[in-house]
Design a protein around this motif. Structure first.
Motif, PDB file in Angstrom:
ATOM      1  N   LEU A 213      23.785 156.836  26.341  1.00  0.00           N
ATOM      2  CA  LEU A 213      24.917 157.172  25.496  1.00  0.00           C
ATOM      3  C   LEU A 213      26.438 155.967  25.984  1.00  0.00           C
ATOM      4  N   TYR A 214      25.991 156.253  27.718  1.00  0.00           N
ATOM      5  CA  TYR A 214      27.053 155.609  28.750  1.00  0.00           C
ATOM      6  C   TYR A 214      26.726 153.329  27.968  1.00  0.00           C
ATOM      7  N   ILE A 215      25.338 153.514  27.909  1.00  0.00           N
ATOM      8  CA  ILE A 215      24.757 151.911  27.692  1.00  0.00           C
ATOM      9  C   ILE A 215      25.897 151.855  26.566  1.00  0.00           C
ATOM     10  N   LEU A 216      25.609 152.813  25.620  1.00  0.00           N
ATOM     11  CA  LEU A 216      26.489 152.163  24.573  1.00  0.00           C
ATOM     12  C   LEU A 216      27.859 151.967  23.871  1.00  0.00           C
ATOM     13  N   ARG A 217      28.412 153.021  24.572  1.00  0.00           N
ATOM     14  CA  ARG A 217      30.037 152.851  25.312  1.00  0.00           C
ATOM     15  C   ARG A 217      30.559 151.802  25.466  1.00  0.00           C
ATOM     16  N   ARG A 218      29.413 151.034  25.989  1.00  0.00           N
ATOM     17  CA  ARG A 218      29.779 150.103  27.435  1.00  0.00           C
ATOM     18  C   ARG A 218      29.724 148.681  26.189  1.00  0.00           C
ATOM     19  N   LEU A 219      28.115 148.491  25.305  1.00  0.00           N
ATOM     20  CA  LEU A 219      28.391 147.766  23.890  1.00  0.00           C
ATOM     21  C   LEU A 219      28.932 148.185  22.913  1.00  0.00           C
ATOM     22  N   LYS A 220      29.942 149.315  22.655  1.00  0.00           N
ATOM     23  CA  LYS A 220      31.020 149.320  21.413  1.00  0.00           C
ATOM     24  C   LYS A 220      31.849 148.291  22.281  1.00  0.00           C
ATOM     25  N   GLU A 221      32.416 148.807  23.770  1.00  0.00           N
ATOM     26  CA  GLU A 221      33.458 147.751  24.258  1.00  0.00           C
ATOM     27  C   GLU A 221      33.399 146.510  24.327  1.00  0.00           C
ATOM     28  N   ALA A 222      31.947 145.575  24.478  1.00  0.00           N
ATOM     29  CA  ALA A 222      31.925 144.631  24.271  1.00  0.00           C
ATOM     30  C   ALA A 222      32.551 143.810  22.837  1.00  0.00           C
ATOM     31  N   ALA A 223      31.822 144.735  22.408  1.00  0.00           N
ATOM     32  CA  ALA A 223      32.257 144.407  20.373  1.00  0.00           C
ATOM     33  C   ALA A 223      33.133 144.583  20.600  1.00  0.00           C
ATOM     34  N   SER A 224      34.524 144.555  20.720  1.00  0.00           N
ATOM     35  CA  SER A 224      35.330 145.095  20.362  1.00  0.00           C
ATOM     36  C   SER A 224      36.585 143.912  21.828  1.00  0.00           C
ATOM     37  N   ASP A 225      35.572 143.631  22.341  1.00  0.00           N
ATOM     38  CA  ASP A 225      36.728 142.895  23.318  1.00  0.00           C
ATOM     39  C   ASP A 225      36.864 141.213  23.010  1.00  0.00           C
ATOM     40  N   ARG A 226      38.090 140.561  22.943  1.00  0.00           N
ATOM     41  CA  ARG A 226      38.410 139.231  22.115  1.00  0.00           C
ATOM     42  C   ARG A 226      37.444 138.882  22.906  1.00  0.00           C
ATOM     43  N   GLN A 227      37.970 138.878  24.333  1.00  0.00           N
ATOM     44  CA  GLN A 227      37.207 137.175  25.078  1.00  0.00           C
ATOM     45  C   GLN A 227      35.671 136.987  24.614  1.00  0.00           C
ATOM     46  N   LEU A 228      35.012 138.380  24.840  1.00  0.00           N
ATOM     47  CA  LEU A 228      33.543 138.375  24.499  1.00  0.00           C
ATOM     48  C   LEU A 228      33.728 137.939  23.477  1.00  0.00           C
ATOM     49  N   ARG A 229      34.054 138.195  22.146  1.00  0.00           N
ATOM     50  CA  ARG A 229      33.598 138.181  20.556  1.00  0.00           C
ATOM     51  C   ARG A 229      33.827 136.313  20.749  1.00  0.00           C
ATOM     52  N   HIS A 230      35.013 135.751  21.657  1.00  0.00           N
ATOM     53  CA  HIS A 230      34.899 134.237  21.705  1.00  0.00           C
ATOM     54  C   HIS A 230      34.004 133.571  22.235  1.00  0.00           C
ATOM     55  N   ASP A 231      33.562 134.376  23.074  1.00  0.00           N
ATOM     56  CA  ASP A 231      32.046 133.319  23.501  1.00  0.00           C
ATOM     57  C   ASP A 231      31.174 133.900  23.123  1.00  0.00           C
ATOM     58  N   MET A 232      30.305 135.149  22.597  1.00  0.00           N
ATOM     59  CA  MET A 232      29.805 134.692  21.414  1.00  0.00           C
ATOM     60  C   MET A 232      29.632 134.145  20.512  1.00  0.00           C
ATOM     61  N   ASN A 233      31.080 133.590  19.994  1.00  0.00           N
ATOM     62  CA  ASN A 233      31.203 132.068  19.075  1.00  0.00           C
ATOM     63  C   ASN A 233      30.444 130.607  19.449  1.00  0.00           C
ATOM     64  N   VAL A 234      30.650 130.614  21.070  1.00  0.00           N
ATOM     65  CA  VAL A 234      30.410 129.173  21.637  1.00  0.00           C
ATOM     66  C   VAL A 234      29.125 129.246  21.865  1.00  0.00           C
ATOM     67  N   GLU A 235      28.662 130.926  22.056  1.00  0.00           N
ATOM     68  CA  GLU A 235      27.388 130.502  22.328  1.00  0.00           C
ATOM     69  C   GLU A 235      26.232 130.630  21.197  1.00  0.00           C
ATOM     70  N   ASP A 236      26.735 130.982  19.910  1.00  0.00           N
ATOM     71  CA  ASP A 236      26.294 130.543  18.678  1.00  0.00           C
ATOM     72  C   ASP A 236      26.076 129.274  18.453  1.00  0.00           C
ATOM     73  N   GLU A 237      27.086 128.035  18.324  1.00  0.00           N
ATOM     74  CA  GLU A 237      28.214 127.194  18.238  1.00  0.00           C
ATOM     75  C   GLU A 237      26.988 126.267  19.056  1.00  0.00           C
ATOM     76  N   TYR A 238      26.095 126.807  20.555  1.00  0.00           N
ATOM     77  CA  TYR A 238      25.794 125.755  21.573  1.00  0.00           C
ATOM     78  C   TYR A 238      24.516 126.215  21.108  1.00  0.00           C
ATOM     79  N   PHE A 239      24.166 127.416  20.686  1.00  0.00           N
ATOM     80  CA  PHE A 239      22.450 127.517  20.238  1.00  0.00           C
ATOM     81  C   PHE A 239      21.982 126.500  18.207  1.00  0.00           C
ATOM     82  N   SER A 240      23.243 126.698  18.054  1.00  0.00           N
ATOM     83  CA  SER A 240      22.959 126.498  16.360  1.00  0.00           C
ATOM     84  C   SER A 240      23.125 124.484  16.761  1.00  0.00           C
ATOM     85  N   ALA A 241      23.617 123.935  17.538  1.00  0.00           N
ATOM     86  CA  ALA A 241      23.574 122.377  18.327  1.00  0.00           C
ATOM     87  C   ALA A 241      22.565 122.407  18.930  1.00  0.00           C
ATOM     88  N   ILE A 242      21.346 123.508  19.583  1.00  0.00           N
ATOM     89  CA  ILE A 242      20.074 123.335  20.158  1.00  0.00           C
ATOM     90  C   ILE A 242      19.155 123.388  19.411  1.00  0.00           C
TER      91      ILE A 242
END
Length: 327
Positions: A213-242
């Motif tokens: 439950l502690y791990i899930l709370r941490r991951l839930k926080e990550a899902a709502s973090d604007r900077q983390l979501r931005h960085d995930m978009n960057v990863e998507d773009e990077y791997f799309s290019a790859i």
């Protein structure tokens, strides 16, 4: 049902493992030993180059408690990738550990290294190995393959060898047979949502499991973090290019292979035609030799050159040439 950030993303995984409690929980489950304390170690090689395939690496120093109560320090090199990559990269990262003087026990005059365990979280399958979690352990044996236990563990042996844990994330689906598989279930990519950045988890399935439950709370926080979501978009773009690059390379290699096959086929055809031509030349040479032999035989028997040329249907010049040469 809740939506949490997908830990297969490097940035989310890093955010997850930066939490000391979560790092201890996951590493304890992986090692099947109690990790008393853990800290990330300085590593200038971590993710320094991403121009090829992604391998995300975190190094830990962990104090582990053994069954007899003894506590000792070990190094844990954790590498995660969600694309297939060559083993050379894993070996190169591993080599940095062996070459790093910071991993030598300074109090030890003989310079023994800190024992190490390597952990590979793979986003792809490894051949036909069906087990999702594979433990590759050291075992000291004598010439007759009898296990050596006296004097083992030994600092010298531990300095030059290590154990490994390999996790095939795609094979975790539907596997919840132990504590580790339950923890790693958050990596199950069959649970991912349409955008791949979040996964849907049944929180009630982990009722009473405070660590999960502690791990899930941490991951839930990550899902709502604007900077983390931005960085995930960057990863998507990077791997799309790859993926686009790899697809282009694959198609190019396929075309080159097809062209190579066509060239090889044409070469085989030319070789066959050459062989046929050589055979024809040999037949012509044999026929010419037989003809010359026949002309000489007729000349030797007093035959008239004109009559011989007419009867054999050959040029009179050929008959006269053979007659004048005395053949």
């Amino acid at each position: 049902m809740i939506q949490v950030a997908n830990p297969i993303y490097d940035i989310v995984f890093k955010y997850l493992m930066e939490d000391e409690r979560i790092a201890r929980t996951i590493l304890s489950a992986l090692l099947k030993k109690e990790v008393v304390s853990v800290e990330q170690r300085r590593n200038e090689y971590t993710n320094s180059s991403r121009n090829d395939l992604s391998i995300f690496r975190i190094d830990f120093g962990a104090y582990v408690k053994e069954e007899n109560g003894d506590t000792h320090l070990i190094l844990i090199e954790l590498q995660k990738t969600w694309l297939e990559t060559e083993t050379l990269r894993f070996r190169q990262y591993l080599a940095t550990h062996y070459a790093n003087p910071e991993n030598i026990i300074k109090e030890d005059k003989q310079g023994h290294a800190i024992p190490m365990v390597t952990v590979y979280l793979l986003g792809h399958k490894v051949g036909d190995i069906e087990e999702p979690i594979l433990y590759v352990k050291r075992k000291a044996v004598d010439y007759d393959d009898n296990e050596v236990t006296v004097g083992i563990p030994n600092p010298f042996v531990d300095s030059l060898t290590h154990e490994s844990i390999i996790v095939q994330i795609p094979r975790l689906h539907g596997r919840v047979n132990n504590r580790l598989e339950q923890l790693l279930n958050v990596f199950d990519q069959t649970r991912k949502d349409r955008n791949h950045q979040t996964i849907t988890i049944d929180e009630e399935a982990y009722a009473g499991n405070d660590d999960m439950l502690y791990i899930l709370r941490r991951l839930k926080e990550a899902a709502s973090d604007r900077q983390l979501r931005h960085d995930m978009n960057v990863e998507d773009e990077y791997f799309s290019a790859i993926e686009t690059r790899d697809t282009e390379i694959l198609m190019r290699d396929k075309q080159l292979a097809e062209q190579g096959a066509q060239i090889a086929e044409q070469g085989a055809q030319l070789a066959e035609q050459g062989a046929q031509l050589a055979e024809q030349c040999a037949q012509i040479a044999e026929q010419k030799a037989q003809l010359e032999t026949a002309i000489k035989l007729l000349l030797d028997n007093g035959g008239d050159p004109s009559m011989i040329a007419q009867s054999l249907n050959v040029d009179i010049a050929l008959v006269k040439s053979i007659a004048s040469s005395g053949r």
